[in-house]
Design a protein around this motif. Structure first.
Motif, short mmCIF file in Angstrom:
data_model
loop_
_atom_site.label_atom_id
_atom_site.label_comp_id
_atom_site.label_asym_id
_atom_site.label_seq_id
_atom_site.Cartn_x
_atom_site.Cartn_y
_atom_site.Cartn_z
N PHE A 107 4.34 3.82 -2.25
CA PHE A 107 3.05 4.12 -1.63
C PHE A 107 2.92 5.64 -1.44
O PHE A 107 3.89 6.31 -1.06
CB PHE A 107 2.92 3.43 -0.27
CG PHE A 107 2.87 1.93 -0.35
CD1 PHE A 107 1.79 1.28 -0.94
CD2 PHE A 107 3.91 1.15 0.15
CE1 PHE A 107 1.74 -0.10 -1.01
CE2 PHE A 107 3.87 -0.23 0.08
CZ PHE A 107 2.78 -0.86 -0.51
N ARG A 153 2.40 0.05 9.89
CA ARG A 153 3.09 -1.25 9.90
C ARG A 153 3.38 -1.57 11.35
O ARG A 153 4.45 -1.30 11.89
CB ARG A 153 4.38 -1.14 9.09
CG ARG A 153 5.07 -2.49 8.83
CD ARG A 153 4.40 -3.20 7.68
NE ARG A 153 5.20 -4.34 7.24
CZ ARG A 153 5.09 -5.58 7.72
NH1 ARG A 153 4.18 -5.83 8.66
NH2 ARG A 153 5.84 -6.54 7.24
N LEU A 172 -3.63 -4.10 5.34
CA LEU A 172 -4.14 -2.73 5.31
C LEU A 172 -4.97 -2.46 4.06
O LEU A 172 -5.96 -1.71 4.11
CB LEU A 172 -2.98 -1.73 5.37
CG LEU A 172 -2.29 -1.55 6.74
CD1 LEU A 172 -1.03 -0.73 6.61
CD2 LEU A 172 -3.25 -0.89 7.73
N ALA A 173 -4.58 -3.06 2.94
CA ALA A 173 -5.31 -2.84 1.68
C ALA A 173 -6.76 -3.30 1.78
O ALA A 173 -7.64 -2.75 1.11
CB ALA A 173 -4.60 -3.57 0.54
N THR A 208 0.36 -6.00 7.86
CA THR A 208 1.15 -5.85 6.64
C THR A 208 0.43 -4.94 5.66
O THR A 208 -0.77 -4.67 5.80
CB THR A 208 1.38 -7.22 5.99
OG1 THR A 208 0.10 -7.75 5.59
CG2 THR A 208 2.06 -8.18 6.98
N PRO A 209 1.12 -4.45 4.63
CA PRO A 209 0.45 -3.65 3.60
C PRO A 209 -0.72 -4.40 2.95
O PRO A 209 -1.73 -3.78 2.59
CB PRO A 209 1.55 -3.37 2.59
CG PRO A 209 2.81 -3.40 3.40
CD PRO A 209 2.59 -4.46 4.43
N ARG A 251 -8.48 -0.28 3.64
CA ARG A 251 -8.09 1.07 3.24
C ARG A 251 -9.27 1.97 2.90
O ARG A 251 -9.27 3.16 3.23
CB ARG A 251 -7.15 0.97 2.03
CG ARG A 251 -6.70 2.28 1.42
CD ARG A 251 -5.80 3.05 2.38
NE ARG A 251 -5.25 4.23 1.75
CZ ARG A 251 -5.92 5.35 1.51
NH1 ARG A 251 -7.19 5.44 1.87
NH2 ARG A 251 -5.34 6.38 0.93
N GLU A 266 0.94 2.60 4.74
CA GLU A 266 1.55 1.27 4.77
C GLU A 266 2.79 1.22 5.65
O GLU A 266 3.12 0.17 6.21
CB GLU A 266 1.90 0.85 3.34
CG GLU A 266 0.71 0.55 2.45
CD GLU A 266 -0.04 1.79 1.99
OE1 GLU A 266 -1.15 1.65 1.46
OE2 GLU A 266 0.51 2.92 2.15
N SER A 296 3.66 7.07 4.38
CA SER A 296 2.55 6.31 3.79
C SER A 296 1.82 5.58 4.91
O SER A 296 2.40 5.28 5.96
CB SER A 296 3.09 5.31 2.77
OG SER A 296 3.91 4.34 3.41
#
Length: 563
Positions: A415, A437, A338-339, A334-335, A342, A433, A431
């Motif tokens: 994003f 995904r 990923l954060a 999920t975003p 990153r 994200e 993006s």
């Protein structure tokens, strides 16, 4: 009767299978032999059906045979008449030639000007074939060519195609030489013929020399057939097919016979005549040594037609499969996940991705079905390439303003667009994200200099908005698949130790094979950055190790088979 219909349907089925094998190049490089065997097998049920019908039509056959015998001479004469009509249709144009309306003085000046053009085309053909013979580029494996070498091939080939088309114009202009009255103006008639036939010989000789240089290098043929840069589509194919076209062979041989009749009336220079006769002699000697050309060319036509018939089906299936996913759950990555990772990514990193339960995974070999290139934001690009002596983002703006605009924007969820990839619409920016995904994500970093990495990004940017290659072929550059975009970007910058392979007659480097080759060169040419592994059974993400990533390419295609 029902049994006979079934046998006919079986016969047609084998013919369809033969066409599919030929068009899709199944079991390459033996696809032609297999297609031929399937075609031969198709005759078995056809012959059985015919024999089963013999008893039903035996009486009728005897009657037809008796009635048909007196018509045999008429049939032979009819065939001869049709042959004569075809020869006349090919050799004698119906339309009035513009040469007829010219006075003797005008025609003489026109011939003199076109003889100069003929000499120029002759020298161009010699120069191009000599340059290709010396540099050896046409004999090279396409995957080993640098961008500069590809550009050199395309540039020289464009010049050759232009000369080929100009020769066609001269041939067409003087095609009506016979309408210049031989009794009234024998010298002009002979000189007009000489230009037409000389252009024919010169063009044919150059084409045959080009074909000899390319040989059986079918990937080079694909590269030459690629449209763009002023080169029409299928230019090499058309040129090669011209060599064995019945009309061309007829004109070559008829021209040779006619030349012997009118050469006494020629007023062109003895040097031109001597050069022409040398080329004609060389041409027929070469042609005599290539009887296989008359077999290969019809097979090429069959293969190309089968390919054109199956390609729309292949494209439609690929597009429809891209919409199908057999699971309703969300992707594991999920975003928010990923954060957390990153900040590990840098511009130029290679991403490999997998989404479980997608139908498109069926047609892509191996565990990893997709790859992309992380670009980063404009600010990240400037920070990563700050030692190049110029501002990287300004360079991008100057060279590719549409790319700069894309990298300055955001997606529908806010994003930034930081990934370039080739998916079903074509080469686009997304993006991280959205691109990542997925269920599995691997990230590796090529161990190259800042200058080489930035050049790789620029090479990728040059392909922005090109369509997706549903034929899946690395040989051409006008359409690209996902791994082709990444491979060709770094091939122009390094290159990296990545080598395409031949799959079903196409030059390819599938994502899974790319990961395998990367794994062989970890610590030498690539650095491991990240592996987000997944457990379908436990429904969660696991941060994998370098070792687990290096071994991931060997995993089964289907997640349910994994331990």
């Amino acid at each position: 009767m029902l049994k006979n219909k079934r046998l006919l349907l079986v016969s047609l089925l084998f013919v369809v299978l033969a066409g599919a094998v030929l068009g899709l190049k199944v079991l390459y490089p033996h696809h032609r032999l297999i297609a031929l065997l399937l075609w031969l097998i198709s005759w078995i049920p056809l012959v059985r059906s015919y024999r089963a019908n013999q008893r039903l039509v035996r009486t009728g056959k005897v009657i037809l045979k008796r009635k048909g015998r007196p018509w045999v001479p008429h049939l032979v004469v009819g065939l001869l008449l049709l042959t004569g009509f075809y020869v006349a249709w090919v050799l004698v144009p119906v339309e009035t030639s513009p040469l007829v309306a010219m006075s003797s003085g005008e025609l003489q000046r026109e011939i003199a000007d076109d003889l100069s053009t003929y000499c120029m085309l002759r020298e161009t053909a010699d120069d191009l074939t000599s340059e290709f013979e010396q540099n050896g580029l046409l004999r090279r494996d396409v995957e080993t060519l640098s961008d500069a070498e590809r550009l050199a091939i395309r540039s020289l080939w464009r010049d050759g195609v232009m000369a080929f088309l100009e020769a066609d114009m001269i041939k067409e202009k003087y095609r009506g030489f016979m309408q210049v009255d031989y009794k009234v103006r024998p010298a002009l008639h002979a000189d007009a013929f000489f230009i037409a036939y000389g252009a024919y010989i010169c063009q044919y000789d150059a084409c045959l020399r080009f074909c000899e240089l390319v040989g059986d290098n079918e990937f080079m043929q694909t590269l030459l057939n690629e449209p763009g840069d002023g080169i029409p589509s299928d230019s090499f194919f058309v040129m090669k097919q011209r060599l064995t076209h019945p009309e061309v062979i007829l004109r070559l041989n008829a021209g040779t016979a006619y030349y012997e009749l009118i050469k006494k009336d020629l007023t062109v220079s003895p040097e031109l005549i001597s050069d022409f006769e040398m080329r004609r002699s060389r041409l027929f000697k070469r042609l005599g040594k290539k009887p296989d050309l008359f077999i290969d060319n019809p097979l090429d036509v069959l293969e190309r037609n089968a390919f054109k018939a199956w390609l729309p089906v292949q494209k439609n299936v690929a597009v429809q499969m891209s919409y199908i996913r057999t699971a309703r759950r969300e992707y594991f990555i999920t975003p928010e996940i990923l954060a957390q990772y990153r900040d590990r990514l840098l511009p130029g990193d290679i991403l490999v991705e997998r989404r479980n339960w997608h139908m498109t995974n069926i047609g892509i070999p191996g565990f990893w079905p997709h790859t992309a290139l992380f670009v980063g934001t404009l600010e990240e690009i400037d920070a990563a390439f700050g030692q190049l002596g110029f501002q990287a983002s300004e360079k991008i703006k100057q060279l590719y303003p549409e790319v700069y605009a894309a990298l300055s924007s955001k997606d529908e969820n806010g994003f930034p667009l930081t990934v370039i990839e080739s998916i079903r619409p074509g080469v686009i920016f997304q993006s991280l994200e959205k691109s990542a995904r997925c269920d599995y994500l691997g990230v590796v970093r090529p161990d190259l200099s800042q200058h080489e990495k930035f050049n790789a990004l620029l090479a990728a940017f040059s392909n922005y908005q090109k369509p997706y290659d549903l034929n899946f072929d690395f040989t051409t550059d006008n359409e690209l698949v996902c791994s082709e975009l990444v491979y060709k970007a770094y091939q122009s910058a390094g290159p990296l130790p990545l080598t395409p392979e031949i799959i079903n007659g196409r030059l390819l480097l599938p994502p899974n094979e790319m990961v395998r080759q990367i794994a062989d060169h970890l610590r030498e040419a690539f650095s491991f950055v990240l592996f987000l592994d997944a457990s379908e059974k436990e429904n969660r993400i696991i941060e994998g190790t370098q070792q687990s990533f290096a071994e991931s390419w060997a995993r089964p295609k289907w997640d349910v088979l994994q331990k």
